[in-house]
Design a protein around this motif. Sequence first.
Motif, PDB file in Angstrom:
ATOM      1  N   VAL A 110       0.862  -1.182   0.000  1.00  0.00           N
ATOM      2  CA  VAL A 110       0.000   0.000   0.000  1.00  0.00           C
ATOM      3  C   VAL A 110       0.897   1.230   0.000  1.00  0.00           C
ATOM      4  CG1 VAL A 110      -1.713   1.324   1.308  1.00  0.00           C
ATOM      5  CG2 VAL A 110      -1.920  -1.169   1.152  1.00  0.00           C
ATOM      6  N   ASN A 111       0.605   2.150  -0.901  1.00  0.00           N
ATOM      7  CA  ASN A 111       1.389   3.383  -1.051  1.00  0.00           C
ATOM      8  C   ASN A 111       2.878   3.098  -1.198  1.00  0.00           C
ATOM      9  OD1 ASN A 111      -0.980   4.829  -0.941  1.00  0.00           O
ATOM     10  ND2 ASN A 111      -0.751   5.430   1.190  1.00  0.00           N
ATOM     11  N   GLY A 112       3.197   2.063  -1.946  1.00  0.00           N
ATOM     12  CA  GLY A 112       4.588   1.739  -2.261  1.00  0.00           C
ATOM     13  C   GLY A 112       5.356   1.026  -1.171  1.00  0.00           C
ATOM     14  N   ARG A 113       4.684   0.664  -0.101  1.00  0.00           N
ATOM     15  CA  ARG A 113       5.368   0.019   1.025  1.00  0.00           C
ATOM     16  C   ARG A 113       4.706  -1.319   1.339  1.00  0.00           C
ATOM     17  NH1 ARG A 113       6.849   3.056   6.720  1.00  0.00           N
ATOM     18  NH2 ARG A 113       7.598   1.203   7.767  1.00  0.00           N
ATOM     19  N   ARG A 114       5.526  -2.353   1.535  1.00  0.00           N
ATOM     20  CA  ARG A 114       5.000  -3.678   1.855  1.00  0.00           C
ATOM     21  C   ARG A 114       4.235  -3.635   3.177  1.00  0.00           C
ATOM     22  NH1 ARG A 114       5.451  -7.120  -0.890  1.00  0.00           N
ATOM     23  NH2 ARG A 114       6.651  -8.770  -1.719  1.00  0.00           N
TER      24      ARG A 114
END
Length: 157
Positions: A110-114
Amino acid sequence: MLLQAPAAMASLATAILNHPGITLATVHSSGVEDQANARQNIADMAAGGPAHRSSYGTAPGGVVMLDGRLLRGMLALAEQYTFSVSEICGGSHNSNSRHYAGIAADFNVVNGRRISAAHPALAAFKTRCRELGATEVLGPGSPNHDTHVHAAWPRLT
């Protein structure tokens, strides 16, 4: 119960396929290769057909139509977040999993973060899933959900 016309479902699926903020996995975390990965599930629906389920582990095989509530929920989430979907109706889950009914998705980024317990948007993302109608929302802290958020809508029958 809302009527889920095939053309409407194909349109929703096409919007998901074309959305720049939605990434759909082309492989299963298990390493098994089949035609039931998240991207293929959505592509199948966009083409007007049902999505394939995996047939390994506890997965039942066969096909299922993805529910419009799930598809609309994914598009609504994409208005606020970018995300990656690791599984929809493929993969091996609990034998009674809502994934196999076409009403669940697993979000691993989500939003580029695992996803992890330390993810800054974890609580807000889970809350938004519930606001969109998901009644089964699991993530870090729930058994077997340390690396993703599982969001599932209610069964209709």
